[in-house]
Design a protein around this motif. Structure first.
Motif, PDB file in Angstrom:
ATOM      1  N   ALA A   1      -8.417 -28.400 -52.408  1.00 34.14           N
ATOM      2  CA  ALA A   1      -7.909 -29.499 -51.567  1.00 34.14           C
ATOM      3  C   ALA A   1      -8.597 -29.506 -50.202  1.00 34.14           C
ATOM      4  O   ALA A   1      -9.001 -28.458 -49.699  1.00 34.14           O
TER       5      ALA A   1
ATOM      6  N   TYR B   1      -0.838 -31.106 -51.174  1.00 34.40           N
ATOM      7  CA  TYR B   1      -2.296 -30.932 -51.184  1.00 34.40           C
ATOM      8  C   TYR B   1      -2.944 -32.315 -51.209  1.00 34.40           C
ATOM      9  O   TYR B   1      -2.494 -33.196 -51.957  1.00 34.40           O
TER      10      TYR B   1
ATOM     11  N   ARG C   1      -6.770 -34.571 -51.179  1.00 32.95           N
ATOM     12  CA  ARG C   1      -8.228 -34.646 -51.259  1.00 32.95           C
ATOM     13  C   ARG C   1      -8.647 -35.994 -50.678  1.00 32.95           C
ATOM     14  O   ARG C   1      -8.091 -37.038 -51.034  1.00 32.95           O
TER      15      ARG C   1
ATOM     16  N   MET D   1      -3.594 -27.683 -55.742  1.00 31.78           N
ATOM     17  CA  MET D   1      -4.959 -28.204 -55.836  1.00 31.78           C
ATOM     18  C   MET D   1      -5.855 -27.158 -55.145  1.00 31.78           C
ATOM     19  O   MET D   1      -5.914 -27.116 -53.912  1.00 31.78           O
TER      20      MET D   1
ATOM     21  N   THR E   1      -1.200 -33.962 -54.472  1.00 35.41           N
ATOM     22  CA  THR E   1      -0.307 -33.242 -55.385  1.00 35.41           C
ATOM     23  C   THR E   1       0.734 -32.482 -54.561  1.00 35.41           C
ATOM     24  O   THR E   1       0.592 -32.362 -53.346  1.00 35.41           O
TER      25      THR E   1
ATOM     26  N   GLU F   1      -6.592 -38.116 -53.765  1.00 32.27           N
ATOM     27  CA  GLU F   1      -5.687 -37.416 -54.678  1.00 32.27           C
ATOM     28  C   GLU F   1      -4.653 -36.663 -53.861  1.00 32.27           C
ATOM     29  O   GLU F   1      -4.968 -36.120 -52.795  1.00 32.27           O
TER      30      GLU F   1
END
Ligand code: FES
Length: 155
Positions: free
Chosen positions: A48, A65, A67, A45, A77, A75
């Motif tokens: 991030a 990563y 957010r 990301m 990942t 989010e």
């Protein structure tokens, strides 16, 4: 290679693949097999808010990563060069933490991940540990960057 030898070789490969499949099915839960075959939230990301990376003692690495939005993980990942169990761990963990506050995410433990995976064989327990350590590293890095930003704003 003549036709008969080629046939024997193909048959041997098929039998070997079936043996591996049978062994995996005996070892791993349906959740682990499903998630390792089609992991969710895989990838870096670039923008991030937080990034964590941990190198496991097995030689594999995981990155996570995150957010955030108003202190909540919006989010998550991951990327890893690890085994199939690690792919399943990254997939399920990144799903689990979306929607959690920082404080709640910090309390996600390896046993919670193993539970969500419907169990892991003893030899793969460290894969869950690697995933959780990576999450905690990302959360720690986020806390540090938040503190630095607050200090900068106060100067
Ligand atoms: Fe290294 Fe699974 S064997 S993370």
């Amino acid at each position: 290679m003549d036709r008969e030898a080629a046939f024997d070789f193909d048959q041997m490969v098929d039998e070997l693949q079936q043996e591996i499949l049978d062994r995996e099915q005996a070892l791993y839960s349906d959740v682990v097999l499903r998630e390792s075959g089609a992991p969710k939230n895989m990838g870096r990301m670039p923008d991030a808010d937080a990034h964590g990376v941990v190198h496991g003692w097995c030689g594999d690495t995981m990155e996570i990563y995150l957010r955030f939005d108003s202190g909540t993980i919006q989010e998550a990942t991951f990327v890893t060069d690890g085994c199939g169990a690690t792919l399943a761990c990254g997939s399920v963990l990144t799903e689990m933490v979306q929607g959690l506050t920082l404080a709640k995410a910090e309390w996600v433990l390896p046993k919670d991940l193993v539970h969500a995976l419907d169990g892991l064989p003893e030899e793969s327990m460290h894969c869950a540990g690697l995933a959780i350590s990576t999450l905690h590293n990302a959360l720690f890095n986020w806390r540090v960057s938040e503190m630095e930003q607050q200090e900068e704003a106060a100067d």
